[in-house]
Write a protein that holds these residues in place. Structure first.
Motif, short mmCIF file in Angstrom:
data_model
loop_
_atom_site.label_atom_id
_atom_site.label_comp_id
_atom_site.label_asym_id
_atom_site.label_seq_id
_atom_site.Cartn_x
_atom_site.Cartn_y
_atom_site.Cartn_z
N GLU A 32 0.87 -1.27 0.05
CA GLU A 32 -0.04 -0.15 -0.02
C GLU A 32 0.90 1.25 -0.12
O GLU A 32 0.55 2.14 -0.80
CB GLU A 32 -0.94 0.13 1.28
CG GLU A 32 -1.78 1.15 1.37
CD GLU A 32 -2.61 1.36 2.89
OE1 GLU A 32 -2.98 2.20 3.20
OE2 GLU A 32 -2.42 -0.04 3.35
N PHE A 33 1.98 1.15 0.74
CA PHE A 33 2.58 2.31 0.91
C PHE A 33 3.57 2.79 -0.28
O PHE A 33 3.88 3.65 -0.91
CB PHE A 33 3.89 2.10 1.98
CG PHE A 33 4.97 3.23 2.34
CD1 PHE A 33 4.52 4.15 2.92
CD2 PHE A 33 6.11 2.99 1.74
CE1 PHE A 33 5.40 5.50 2.95
CE2 PHE A 33 7.04 4.09 2.05
CZ PHE A 33 6.86 5.33 2.49
N MET A 34 3.92 1.51 -1.20
CA MET A 34 4.79 1.61 -2.26
C MET A 34 3.98 2.26 -3.50
O MET A 34 4.28 2.86 -4.21
CB MET A 34 5.35 0.41 -2.62
CG MET A 34 6.45 0.07 -1.76
SD MET A 34 7.75 1.26 -1.47
CE MET A 34 8.69 1.51 -3.09
N SER A 35 2.62 1.90 -3.58
CA SER A 35 1.61 2.14 -4.40
C SER A 35 1.15 3.64 -4.39
O SER A 35 1.05 4.20 -5.31
CB SER A 35 0.60 1.16 -4.73
OG SER A 35 -0.19 1.29 -3.46
N ASN A 36 1.09 4.05 -3.23
CA ASN A 36 0.58 5.32 -2.86
C ASN A 36 1.10 5.78 -1.51
O ASN A 36 0.36 5.70 -0.49
CB ASN A 36 -1.02 5.60 -3.13
CG ASN A 36 -1.30 6.90 -2.96
OD1 ASN A 36 -0.48 7.71 -2.87
ND2 ASN A 36 -2.41 7.17 -3.53
N PRO A 37 2.20 6.30 -1.33
CA PRO A 37 2.77 6.63 -0.06
C PRO A 37 1.98 7.74 0.67
O PRO A 37 1.82 7.89 1.96
CB PRO A 37 4.22 7.20 -0.41
CG PRO A 37 4.39 6.87 -1.85
CD PRO A 37 3.14 6.81 -2.58
N ASP A 38 1.40 9.00 -0.17
CA ASP A 38 0.47 9.76 0.41
C ASP A 38 -0.73 9.36 1.40
O ASP A 38 -1.39 9.84 2.17
CB ASP A 38 0.28 10.59 -0.44
CG ASP A 38 1.29 11.61 -1.18
OD1 ASP A 38 2.45 11.81 -0.33
OD2 ASP A 38 1.41 12.05 -2.21
N GLN A 39 -1.19 8.06 1.04
CA GLN A 39 -2.30 7.41 1.62
C GLN A 39 -2.02 6.86 2.93
O GLN A 39 -3.01 6.83 3.62
CB GLN A 39 -2.88 6.30 0.52
CG GLN A 39 -3.56 6.94 -0.85
CD GLN A 39 -4.66 7.61 -0.49
OE1 GLN A 39 -4.86 8.98 -0.15
NE2 GLN A 39 -6.06 6.92 -0.92
#
Length: 155
Positions: A32-39
């Motif tokens: 999840e962090f790698m796909s969208n760190p801002d989330q």
């Protein structure tokens, strides 16, 4: 690339000795962090991620001091937000912080985190039989692993 290498090093070298994190759950978080760190905004999750990166980065032969310093500032600010939460996730972060401090030979911060972690462990009842609690099997196993890891690190 730094973070991928760190996750591999952590689960190969550190997790077998100190099973604080549930690997499938952490890998989902990492994905999840790698796909969208801002989330990823939860301080527990951010602290766990950056502690894993930092621990593995310190123990890696090809350590990147700049990345490790960045990870340390991130996990410290995230941990500061949740430090007094009475949750298992906070205790997991504290134990990871203990491992980081041991690796870095930061003994004053180690003692600070250790005092908080031991007190939190008692408040959560991890020193008692887990049969008396009505948690699911995964939570009970995680609680046991977290307790015995803290016991080992505290030794």
């Amino acid at each position: 690339m730094f973070s991928d290498r760190c996750v591999n090093v952590y689960f190969q070298e550190w997790a077998p000795l100190f099973p604080v994190l549930h690997k499938p759950a952490f890998l989902r978080l990492y994905e999840e962090f790698m796909s969208n760190p801002d989330q990823v905004t939860d301080p527990h999750k951010l602290a766990q991620l950056h502690l894993v990166f930092g621990i593995a980065g310190l123990s890696s032969e090809l350590s990147d001091r700049q990345q490790i310093t960045l990870c340390e500032s991130q996990w410290r600010s995230s941990l500061e937000v949740v430090l007094m939460d009475n949750t298992l996730a906070t205790l997991q972060c504290l134990i990871l912080a203990l491992i980081y401090c041991i690796s870095k030979a930061d003994y004053s911060r180690l003692q600070h985190y250790k005092g908080i972690a031991v007190g939190l462990s008692h408040r959560l009842g991890l020193h008692q039989s887990q049969k008396r609690f009505s948690f699911g099997a995964l939570t009970i196993e995680t609680r046991k692993k977290v307790f015995w890891t803290l016991y080992t690190v505290d030794w």
